[in-house]
Enzyme design. Structure first.
Site, PDB file in Angstrom:
ATOM      1  N   HIS A 175      -7.222  -4.875  10.433  1.00 37.24           N
ATOM      2  CA  HIS A 175      -6.993  -4.613   9.007  1.00 37.24           C
ATOM      3  C   HIS A 175      -5.721  -5.318   8.532  1.00 37.24           C
ATOM      4  O   HIS A 175      -4.808  -5.581   9.316  1.00 37.24           O
ATOM      5  CB  HIS A 175      -6.977  -3.112   8.691  1.00 37.24           C
ATOM      6  N   ASP A 214       0.823  -1.216   0.000  1.00 40.27           N
ATOM      7  CA  ASP A 214       0.000   0.000   0.000  1.00 40.27           C
ATOM      8  C   ASP A 214       0.853   1.260   0.000  1.00 40.27           C
ATOM      9  O   ASP A 214       2.071   1.210   0.173  1.00 40.27           O
ATOM     10  CB  ASP A 214      -0.972  -0.008   1.196  1.00 40.27           C
ATOM     11  N   GLU A 230      -9.589  -1.931   5.677  1.00 37.01           N
ATOM     12  CA  GLU A 230     -10.171  -1.662   6.986  1.00 37.01           C
ATOM     13  C   GLU A 230     -11.396  -2.546   7.218  1.00 37.01           C
ATOM     14  O   GLU A 230     -11.913  -3.144   6.271  1.00 37.01           O
ATOM     15  CB  GLU A 230     -10.575  -0.181   7.057  1.00 37.01           C
ATOM     16  N   ASN A 264      -7.370  -3.094  14.701  1.00 40.37           N
ATOM     17  CA  ASN A 264      -8.759  -3.321  14.299  1.00 40.37           C
ATOM     18  C   ASN A 264      -8.898  -4.488  13.310  1.00 40.37           C
ATOM     19  O   ASN A 264      -9.953  -4.693  12.728  1.00 40.37           O
ATOM     20  CB  ASN A 264      -9.363  -2.043  13.688  1.00 40.37           C
TER      21      ASN A 264
HETATM   22  P1  PGA Z   1       2.325  -1.569  12.744  1.00 35.84           P
HETATM   23  O1  PGA Z   1       1.131  -1.461  11.712  1.00 35.84           O
HETATM   24  O2  PGA Z   1       3.237  -2.637  12.222  1.00 35.84           O
HETATM   25  O3  PGA Z   1       2.976  -0.225  12.749  1.00 35.84           O
HETATM   26  O4  PGA Z   1       1.722  -1.950  14.058  1.00 35.84           O
HETATM   27  C1  PGA Z   1       0.561  -2.621  11.190  1.00 35.84           C
HETATM   28  C2  PGA Z   1      -0.679  -2.292  10.411  1.00 35.84           C
HETATM   29  O5  PGA Z   1      -1.364  -1.307  10.730  1.00 35.84           O
HETATM   30  O6  PGA Z   1      -0.994  -3.034   9.468  1.00 35.84           O
END
Ligand code: PGA
Length: 247
Positions: A138, A67, A143, A136
């Protein structure tokens, strides 16, 4: 789904790097799917060490990132282009021509997304997709509520994701509102998945992913449907799991 519970972030990172390195050694021209965020940073450090000390060769590897924020140019220090070059690519011998990261500045985003999907297909598909997970549930910027069959497209970020990522920006208002992201279906097409999670903040998402029912409310739960998925977590992220797993 193979779930491994490791003592801490370092052990999780090393176990993840071993899976990536084994594939690169076995198939030097493999296609790797990369992720950004805090979680894969330790694994990237270990891959850099393996490249420098043990000659792990990335010269024939093709890469696709999950992404990118819409509206951030590649040189912006919060863009995922910048993240990948700073934290991995500039330290290994990856060939710039084989690197693919969604273009947050694309003029025609829908066309770009179609092109990105076509590039993945042209490369023969992703052999191993690395994934983090949001608190959450995702995966990439898919999301809660995302179609479990979705393809690469533009998504609106939720308030919680923007808050979680605000720590990296000078001003919370600067956090972009949209991102281009591989879809859940795009991710599921990878031949293998490697999902990493660390810390208590991920414990609910990991419990849902490994033991909950499959639901778009927690997009990562779809990983249960993948035939070759590794989930490597540290003890804190595993703290809400109830079944027995390997360590
Ligand atoms: P993080 O993010 O590795 O910074 O915890 C992971 C994500 O949001 O997919």
């Amino acid at each position: 789904m193979l779930v491994y519970i490791k003592e801490n972030f370092d052990d999780m990172s090393k176990a993840g790097a071993r899976i990536v390195a084994d594939l690169v050694r076995k198939k030097p021209n493999c296609v790797l799917g990369f992720a950004t965020g805090g979680t894969p940073l330790g694994m990237y450090k270990e891959l850099i060490r393996l490249h420098k000390n043990e000659g792990l060769d990335f010269s024939k590897v093709t890469t696709f990132n999950l992404d990118e924020y819409v509206g951030l140019p590649p040189e912006h220090d919060q863009s995922y282009h910048y993240f990948m070059w700073e934290n991995l690519f500039k330290h290994i011998n990856v060939d710039r021509r084989f690197v693919h990261i969604p273009m947050g500045m694309a003029q025609d985003i829908d066309r770009f997304c179609e092109w990105y999907e076509a590039q993945i297909e042209k490369a023969g598909g992703i052999d191993l997709q690395i994934l983090g997970i949001g608190a959450n549930g995702h995966i990439a910027f898919n999301e809660p509520g995302s179609s479990l069959g979705s393809r690469t497209r533009i998504k609106t970020l939720t308030g919680t994701t923007r808050e979680a990522n605000a720590r990296f920006f000078k001003n919370p208002d600067e956090v972009p509102k949209y991102a281009i992201t591989m879809g859940v279906g795009t991710i599921m097409d990878a031949k293998e998945l490697l999902l990493l999670a660390s810390g208590e903040g991920k414990a609910d998402a990991i419990a849902a992913t490994c033991e909950g029912p499959i639901t778009a409310k927690w997009p990562a739960t779809i990983v249960q449907m993948h035939r070759y998925a590794f989930v490597i977590v540290d003890k804190a992220a595993a703290s809400k799991l109830t079944m027995k797993y390997t360590d």
